[in-house]
Design an enzyme around this catalytic site. Sequence first.
Site, PDB file in Angstrom:
ATOM      1  N   ASN A  10       0.871  -1.179   0.000  1.00 15.04           N
ATOM      2  CA  ASN A  10       0.000   0.000   0.000  1.00 15.04           C
ATOM      3  C   ASN A  10       0.905   1.225   0.000  1.00 15.04           C
ATOM      4  O   ASN A  10       1.479   1.576   1.027  1.00 15.04           O
ATOM      5  CB  ASN A  10      -0.883  -0.051   1.257  1.00 15.04           C
ATOM      6  CG  ASN A  10      -1.703   1.215   1.447  1.00 15.04           C
ATOM      7  OD1 ASN A  10      -1.791   2.053   0.550  1.00 15.04           O
ATOM      8  ND2 ASN A  10      -2.312   1.342   2.610  1.00 15.04           N
ATOM      9  N   LYS A  12       0.103   4.232  -0.276  1.00 10.43           N
ATOM     10  CA  LYS A  12      -0.542   5.423   0.300  1.00 10.43           C
ATOM     11  C   LYS A  12      -0.300   6.630  -0.623  1.00 10.43           C
ATOM     12  O   LYS A  12      -0.287   6.461  -1.820  1.00 10.43           O
ATOM     13  CB  LYS A  12      -0.044   5.639   1.737  1.00 10.43           C
ATOM     14  CG  LYS A  12      -0.170   4.350   2.580  1.00 10.43           C
ATOM     15  CD  LYS A  12       0.038   4.551   4.039  1.00 10.43           C
ATOM     16  CE  LYS A  12      -0.143   3.198   4.744  1.00 10.43           C
ATOM     17  NZ  LYS A  12      -0.103   3.294   6.197  1.00 10.43           N
ATOM     18  N   HIS A  90      -9.547   1.132   4.683  1.00 10.67           N
ATOM     19  CA  HIS A  90      -8.291   1.305   5.416  1.00 10.67           C
ATOM     20  C   HIS A  90      -8.519   2.275   6.572  1.00 10.67           C
ATOM     21  O   HIS A  90      -9.301   3.213   6.453  1.00 10.67           O
ATOM     22  CB  HIS A  90      -7.203   1.831   4.479  1.00 10.67           C
ATOM     23  CG  HIS A  90      -5.850   1.840   5.119  1.00 10.67           C
ATOM     24  ND1 HIS A  90      -5.453   2.822   5.985  1.00 10.67           N
ATOM     25  CD2 HIS A  90      -4.829   0.952   5.037  1.00 10.67           C
ATOM     26  CE1 HIS A  90      -4.225   2.542   6.411  1.00 10.67           C
ATOM     27  NE2 HIS A  90      -3.824   1.421   5.847  1.00 10.67           N
ATOM     28  N   GLU A  92      -6.906   4.683   7.644  1.00  8.87           N
ATOM     29  CA  GLU A  92      -6.671   6.104   7.311  1.00  8.87           C
ATOM     30  C   GLU A  92      -7.863   6.694   6.551  1.00  8.87           C
ATOM     31  O   GLU A  92      -8.170   7.880   6.691  1.00  8.87           O
ATOM     32  CB  GLU A  92      -5.357   6.235   6.522  1.00  8.87           C
ATOM     33  CG  GLU A  92      -4.156   6.061   7.435  1.00  8.87           C
ATOM     34  CD  GLU A  92      -2.918   5.477   6.788  1.00  8.87           C
ATOM     35  OE1 GLU A  92      -2.798   5.506   5.543  1.00  8.87           O
ATOM     36  OE2 GLU A  92      -2.049   4.970   7.540  1.00  8.87           O
ATOM     37  N   GLU A 160      -5.636  -5.122  10.373  1.00 11.61           N
ATOM     38  CA  GLU A 160      -4.626  -4.107  10.651  1.00 11.61           C
ATOM     39  C   GLU A 160      -4.951  -3.387  11.965  1.00 11.61           C
ATOM     40  O   GLU A 160      -5.791  -2.477  11.979  1.00 11.61           O
ATOM     41  CB  GLU A 160      -4.590  -3.068   9.524  1.00 11.61           C
ATOM     42  CG  GLU A 160      -4.219  -3.637   8.182  1.00 11.61           C
ATOM     43  CD  GLU A 160      -3.590  -2.585   7.274  1.00 11.61           C
ATOM     44  OE1 GLU A 160      -2.469  -2.811   6.828  1.00 11.61           O
ATOM     45  OE2 GLU A 160      -4.214  -1.535   7.040  1.00 11.61           O
ATOM     46  N   GLY A 166       2.331   1.942  10.927  1.00 11.21           N
ATOM     47  CA  GLY A 166       3.356   2.988  10.846  1.00 11.21           C
ATOM     48  C   GLY A 166       4.050   3.299  12.157  1.00 11.21           C
ATOM     49  O   GLY A 166       4.740   4.313  12.276  1.00 11.21           O
ATOM     50  N   SER A 206       3.164  -2.402  10.367  1.00 12.22           N
ATOM     51  CA  SER A 206       4.592  -2.508  10.702  1.00 12.22           C
ATOM     52  C   SER A 206       5.210  -3.850  10.318  1.00 12.22           C
ATOM     53  O   SER A 206       6.087  -4.351  11.024  1.00 12.22           O
ATOM     54  CB  SER A 206       4.824  -2.199  12.180  1.00 12.22           C
ATOM     55  OG  SER A 206       4.453  -0.851  12.464  1.00 12.22           O
TER      56      SER A 206
HETATM   57  P1  PGA Z   1       2.730   0.124   7.689  1.00 11.90           P
HETATM   58  O1  PGA Z   1       1.288   0.379   7.064  1.00 11.90           O
HETATM   59  O2  PGA Z   1       3.265  -1.144   7.072  1.00 11.90           O
HETATM   60  O3  PGA Z   1       3.547   1.332   7.282  1.00 11.90           O
HETATM   61  O4  PGA Z   1       2.564   0.013   9.158  1.00 11.90           O
HETATM   62  C1  PGA Z   1       0.399  -0.679   6.845  1.00 11.90           C
HETATM   63  C2  PGA Z   1      -0.878  -0.170   6.225  1.00 11.90           C
HETATM   64  O5  PGA Z   1      -1.328   0.920   6.590  1.00 11.90           O
HETATM   65  O6  PGA Z   1      -1.471  -0.828   5.355  1.00 11.90           O
END
Ligand code: PGA
Length: 244
Positions: A10, A12, A90, A92, A160, A166, A206
Amino acid sequence: MARKKLVAGNWKMNGLLASKSLLLEISREYGNAACDILVCPPATLINALRGGTIAIGGQDCHWNESGAHTGDISAAMLADAGADAVILGHSERRTDHGETDEMVAKKTEAAWKAGLMAVVCVGETGDERDAGTTLDRIGAQLDASIPDGATGKNLVVAYEPVWAIGTGRIPEMSDIAEVHDFIRSKLKDRFGGDTAEAVRVLYGGSVKPGNAEEIFAVSNVDGALVGGASLKAEDFGGIISAAK
Ligand code: PGA
């Protein structure tokens, strides 16, 4: 039948046309991997990245096919640009754009209508984990975010934990196992054993080359949804190589 693992990146809000070199490097170095690979760049890049050995996905879509929705993109448009899949719900999107489970379900229906595989995301917040309500939260999200009609081909679920995205923090492996086992049993109750056994359930939050192997060994983990580490060929490749 064993589920083939899926490693999904992803990107983003990262990536310009020059990022095509990243995709080409991933494809060249890891294209023969044992797992399926999906890269979800910003929608502006889908058309430029289509057509190689790696599946391409969007990061969101509107539930309508077209219309007066300034700034939105429909599932049909993603498919037309060359997408094979789309990430939906997601955290976000849920946080930044107020997306509800009901909206995610409508988007998932639209994705299926356009022939896209939907990667539907669920996950608890840190407060919910601390309060011991993780499974209640995940159960409610699954019930309301996934419409009827799921199959092993059109649905992937991504677990997730919001607090792990993150942050460099990941749950205990036993906690990942508990949630993934729970998701599998929820899918079984709703869609029957054959479908539940075919749907891939990814872990996200992560994931790095250093923890991927351990995570992939956990019961009912069928791959990963990778944010930050998907932006470097070596890191993404390390995760791909761990997915046997
Ligand atoms: P990350 O993000 O691997 O940077 O923690 C995962 C995601 O948001 O899909």
